[in-house]
Design a protein around this motif. Structure first.
Motif, PDB file in Angstrom:
ATOM      1  N   VAL A 146       0.846  -1.188   0.000  1.00 53.39           N
ATOM      2  CA  VAL A 146       0.000   0.000   0.000  1.00 53.39           C
ATOM      3  C   VAL A 146       0.886   1.245   0.000  1.00 53.39           C
ATOM      4  N   VAL A 147       0.308   2.351  -0.465  1.00 52.26           N
ATOM      5  CA  VAL A 147       0.984   3.642  -0.406  1.00 52.26           C
ATOM      6  C   VAL A 147       0.030   4.614   0.277  1.00 52.26           C
ATOM      7  N   VAL A 148       0.562   5.406   1.207  1.00 57.12           N
ATOM      8  CA  VAL A 148      -0.242   6.327   1.994  1.00 57.12           C
ATOM      9  C   VAL A 148       0.369   7.726   1.879  1.00 57.12           C
ATOM     10  N   ASP A 149      -0.478   8.702   1.585  1.00 52.78           N
ATOM     11  CA  ASP A 149      -0.030  10.092   1.580  1.00 52.78           C
ATOM     12  C   ASP A 149      -0.151  10.644   3.002  1.00 52.78           C
ATOM     13  N   LEU A 150       0.987  10.869   3.644  1.00 51.46           N
ATOM     14  CA  LEU A 150       1.006  11.441   4.990  1.00 51.46           C
ATOM     15  C   LEU A 150       1.568  12.863   4.956  1.00 51.46           C
ATOM     16  N   SER A 151       1.257  13.577   3.892  1.00 51.09           N
ATOM     17  CA  SER A 151       1.785  14.931   3.758  1.00 51.09           C
ATOM     18  C   SER A 151       1.233  15.878   4.811  1.00 51.09           C
ATOM     19  N   HIS A 152       0.137  15.496   5.483  1.00 59.11           N
ATOM     20  CA  HIS A 152      -0.381  16.331   6.556  1.00 59.11           C
ATOM     21  C   HIS A 152       0.423  16.179   7.844  1.00 59.11           C
ATOM     22  N   PHE A 153       1.288  15.181   7.918  1.00 56.07           N
ATOM     23  CA  PHE A 153       2.198  15.062   9.057  1.00 56.07           C
ATOM     24  C   PHE A 153       3.235  16.183   8.983  1.00 56.07           C
ATOM     25  N   GLY A 154       3.772  16.561  10.130  1.00 56.99           N
ATOM     26  CA  GLY A 154       4.707  17.675  10.169  1.00 56.99           C
ATOM     27  C   GLY A 154       6.111  17.278   9.751  1.00 56.99           C
ATOM     28  N   ARG A 155       6.793  18.184   9.037  1.00 58.49           N
ATOM     29  CA  ARG A 155       8.213  18.017   8.721  1.00 58.49           C
ATOM     30  C   ARG A 155       8.972  19.231   9.240  1.00 58.49           C
ATOM     31  N   ILE A 156      10.028  18.975   9.976  1.00 62.17           N
ATOM     32  CA  ILE A 156      10.828  20.039  10.589  1.00 62.17           C
ATOM     33  C   ILE A 156      12.273  19.882  10.136  1.00 62.17           C
ATOM     34  N   ARG A 157      12.863  20.970   9.689  1.00 63.54           N
ATOM     35  CA  ARG A 157      14.265  20.968   9.250  1.00 63.54           C
ATOM     36  C   ARG A 157      15.105  21.692  10.291  1.00 63.54           C
ATOM     37  N   VAL A 158      16.069  20.990  10.857  1.00 58.90           N
ATOM     38  CA  VAL A 158      16.979  21.563  11.853  1.00 58.90           C
ATOM     39  C   VAL A 158      18.354  21.689  11.211  1.00 58.90           C
ATOM     40  N   SER A 159      18.837  22.910  11.057  1.00 56.25           N
ATOM     41  CA  SER A 159      20.118  23.149  10.389  1.00 56.25           C
ATOM     42  C   SER A 159      21.022  23.985  11.286  1.00 56.25           C
ATOM     43  N   GLY A 160      22.226  24.252  10.787  1.00 56.30           N
ATOM     44  CA  GLY A 160      23.204  24.999  11.561  1.00 56.30           C
ATOM     45  C   GLY A 160      24.293  24.083  12.109  1.00 56.30           C
ATOM     46  N   GLU A 161      25.443  24.660  12.416  1.00 62.40           N
ATOM     47  CA  GLU A 161      26.599  23.879  12.847  1.00 62.40           C
ATOM     48  C   GLU A 161      26.336  23.078  14.118  1.00 62.40           C
ATOM     49  N   ASP A 162      25.462  23.562  14.985  1.00 55.29           N
ATOM     50  CA  ASP A 162      25.243  22.903  16.278  1.00 55.29           C
ATOM     51  C   ASP A 162      24.002  22.023  16.285  1.00 55.29           C
ATOM     52  N   ARG A 163      23.464  21.681  15.117  1.00 55.80           N
ATOM     53  CA  ARG A 163      22.202  20.965  15.058  1.00 55.80           C
ATOM     54  C   ARG A 163      22.246  19.598  15.728  1.00 55.80           C
ATOM     55  N   VAL A 164      23.353  18.860  15.542  1.00 61.01           N
ATOM     56  CA  VAL A 164      23.447  17.517  16.116  1.00 61.01           C
ATOM     57  C   VAL A 164      23.455  17.589  17.640  1.00 61.01           C
ATOM     58  N   GLN A 165      24.313  18.441  18.187  1.00 57.51           N
ATOM     59  CA  GLN A 165      24.387  18.583  19.634  1.00 57.51           C
ATOM     60  C   GLN A 165      23.070  19.099  20.206  1.00 57.51           C
ATOM     61  N   PHE A 166      22.415  19.976  19.460  1.00 58.23           N
ATOM     62  CA  PHE A 166      21.155  20.555  19.930  1.00 58.23           C
ATOM     63  C   PHE A 166      20.085  19.477  20.084  1.00 58.23           C
ATOM     64  N   LEU A 167      19.859  18.675  19.037  1.00 60.81           N
ATOM     65  CA  LEU A 167      18.855  17.619  19.130  1.00 60.81           C
ATOM     66  C   LEU A 167      19.289  16.512  20.083  1.00 60.81           C
ATOM     67  N   HIS A 168      20.578  16.293  20.193  1.00 59.64           N
ATOM     68  CA  HIS A 168      21.111  15.328  21.147  1.00 59.64           C
ATOM     69  C   HIS A 168      20.686  15.698  22.565  1.00 59.64           C
ATOM     70  N   ASN A 169      20.664  16.996  22.851  1.00 58.43           N
ATOM     71  CA  ASN A 169      20.324  17.469  24.198  1.00 58.43           C
ATOM     72  C   ASN A 169      18.823  17.633  24.414  1.00 58.43           C
ATOM     73  N   GLN A 170      18.070  17.798  23.329  1.00 58.07           N
ATOM     74  CA  GLN A 170      16.643  18.101  23.464  1.00 58.07           C
ATOM     75  C   GLN A 170      15.736  16.885  23.334  1.00 58.07           C
ATOM     76  N   THR A 171      16.257  15.768  22.844  1.00 58.38           N
ATOM     77  CA  THR A 171      15.439  14.568  22.665  1.00 58.38           C
ATOM     78  C   THR A 171      16.164  13.360  23.257  1.00 58.38           C
ATOM     79  N   THR A 172      15.534  12.200  23.175  1.00 58.69           N
ATOM     80  CA  THR A 172      16.030  11.032  23.912  1.00 58.69           C
ATOM     81  C   THR A 172      17.071  10.194  23.173  1.00 58.69           C
ATOM     82  N   ALA A 173      17.195  10.343  21.852  1.00 66.66           N
ATOM     83  CA  ALA A 173      18.099   9.483  21.081  1.00 66.66           C
ATOM     84  C   ALA A 173      19.527  10.024  21.086  1.00 66.66           C
ATOM     85  N   ASN A 174      20.448   9.149  20.740  1.00 69.20           N
ATOM     86  CA  ASN A 174      21.862   9.510  20.672  1.00 69.20           C
ATOM     87  C   ASN A 174      22.204   9.935  19.244  1.00 69.20           C
TER      88      ASN A 174
END
Length: 464
Positions: A146-174
């Motif tokens: 099956v194919v499902v259009d989930l375009s109504h789901f949110g997409r967020i782009r996190v950029s910048g030199e510190d993006r990895v460290q930022f999400l590392h500190n703000q969420t649960t994954a490594n």
């Protein structure tokens, strides 16, 4: 000074604003004719939106994009016109994986018109609700594709030199252990480890793309922006309206990818993703989807969505609407914001162990999670429940007349006699195979669900 040089260059003896403005507009037309033709981005070419150019005054021309793209743009445009740059002209053509980022301009697209012609029912918000084939689509999840259009789901782009460290500190994954082309599921939590949402993350060359629930996207963007400090080199952008997102699932998903020349992803680890070219437009394809490690996800420009959708259907994929997708979510056991993911339950009670790093150091909610694990503080667990009849979400769950939990989601099955739900139950009150009562007299049987079954506790887990 600019006006003086301008007049000398064009033989104007005295200042003539109208002549200068006319000449500037002529310059702009010439420049944009060439400049907007092509901007090469990895394996794909994006038209440059005209609004990137503006007049900062009547006498000066201002170019807004970053300077480092200017020479690249003109060089690539020249190479393209000289025939040195080649792209696939097939409906779906795989190109060598290249580390560009998907950040297209807003483009009107005809996907919704395409599916309406095919009989889809679309909500006022532009969500494809059903193709009047919900049972057929659910069956295809087990026996076809099956194919499902989930375009109504949110997409967020996190950029910048510190993006990895930022999400590392703000969420649960490594995030620090991940490389370009990889990805993970990560959890957005409160400081007390209450669940907000699950983010599906792709690590790209210059950004991290997150797919989140449609009901949490705006609040997550605001939350992340609030935690950006003065010296942090991080930018948060909601790209939901600039992109489209499809998921493919079912046992024949691999065959479809091979037929569409995207077979180099088949057999790769969960969240592995690569970039391809579709009619000169970029598409990112990744392993797995929001409810399963099998299948695939596709992120693309709205301009490419219609042709990709038609290509997938031409390969015998069955279209699925959001109504059937919600049923599938419940049947598979994927927690959802506002239902299983709320301030009432913590991330461990939701059973999201594989998305949590237990050894990466400090991050939001880490202290609470560590205490829950150290002192065995997880008091309840999320289960699937086979129901004897329809039930309302929010109903109490009892055992021997005592309240032991709460039903959080309900969905009718593929047959009129099938009913299924998700609910939190106290750990000591019931386990797999036990019988519980929902509401007044609805009988339920506690069962494991696929999404949570693979989320078994990992004492030394890395969370991604």
């Amino acid at each position: 000074m600019v006006g003086l040089l301008f007049r000398r260059a064009h033989g104007l003896k005295r200042r003539d604003k109208k002549a200068e403005v006319r000449q500037l507009y002529c310059w702009r037309a010439v420049i944009m004719s060439s400049a907007r033709s092509f901007v090469h981005c990895g394996t794909s070419i994006w038209p440059l939106p005209w609004r990137c150019c503006r007049f900062s005054s009547l006498l000066s021309f201002s170019w807004r994009p970053l300077r480092r793209f200017q020479s690249q743009m003109m060089n690539d445009a020249l190479r393209t016109h000289c025939g040195k740059l080649s792209l696939s002209t097939s409906n779906i053509g795989a190109a060598a994986a290249s580390p560009f980022d998907l950040s297209p301009p807003p483009i009107d697209h005809d996907l919704l018109e395409t599916v309406k012609v095919a009989g889809a029912k679309v909500s006022e918000d532009g969500i494809i609700e059903t193709f009047d084939n919900d049972d057929e689509a659910l069956d295809a999840v087990d026996s076809g594709v099956v194919v499902v259009d989930l375009s109504h789901f949110g997409r967020i782009r996190v950029s910048g030199e510190d993006r990895v460290q930022f999400l590392h500190n703000q969420t649960t994954a490594n995030f620090e252990c991940l490389r370009e082309g990889q990805g993970c599921d990560t959890i957005f939590v409160t400081p007390t480890a209450r669940t907000i949402d699950i983010g599906h993350a792709w690590i790209m060359k210059n950004a991290i793309t997150l797919v989140v629930s449609p009901v949490t996207c705006e609040s997550i963007v605001e939350m992340l922006q609030k935690y950006i400090f003065y010296n942090d080199k991080v930018e948060i952008q909601d790209i939901t309206k600039q992109t489209c997102f499809f998921v493919i699932l079912g046992p024949k998903s691999n065959q479809i990818m091979e037929n569409l020349n995207l077979n180099d992803l088949v057999g790769q680890p969960y969240c592995t993703h690569q970039h391809y070219s579709v009619n000169g437009m970029p598409i990112t394809a990744g392993v797995g989807n929001l409810i399963s490690e099998e299948g695939f996800s596709l992120l693309m420009s709205p301009a490419a969505a219609g042709s990709i959708w038609k290509s997938l259907l031409s390969q015998d994929a069955i279209p699925m609407g959001s109504n059937a997708w919600e049923k599938l979510r419940v049947l598979k056991g994927r927690p959802a914001p506002g239902k299983e993911l709320t301030n009432e339950f913590n991330v461990l009670e939701a059973g999201l162990w594989h998305s949590i790093s237990l050894n990466k150091g400090c991050y939001k909610g880490q202290e609470t999670i560590s205490r829950l694990i150290t002192y065995d503080g997880v008091k309840q667990k999320l289960w699937g429940i086979h129901l004897s009849s329809p039930a309302e979400a929010g109903s109490t769950i009892t055992v021997d007349g005592k309240k032991v939990g709460k039903l959080t989601s309900y969905a009718p099955g593929r047959k009129e006699s099938e009913h299924f739900g998700l609910g939190y139950i106290k750990r000591q009150a019931a386990s797999n195979g036990d019988t519980v009562i929902i509401g007044e007299n609805i009988v339920g049987k506690v069962v494991e669900v696929p999404y949570l079954a693979r989320q078994s506790p990992l004492p030394n887990g890395s969370g991604g």
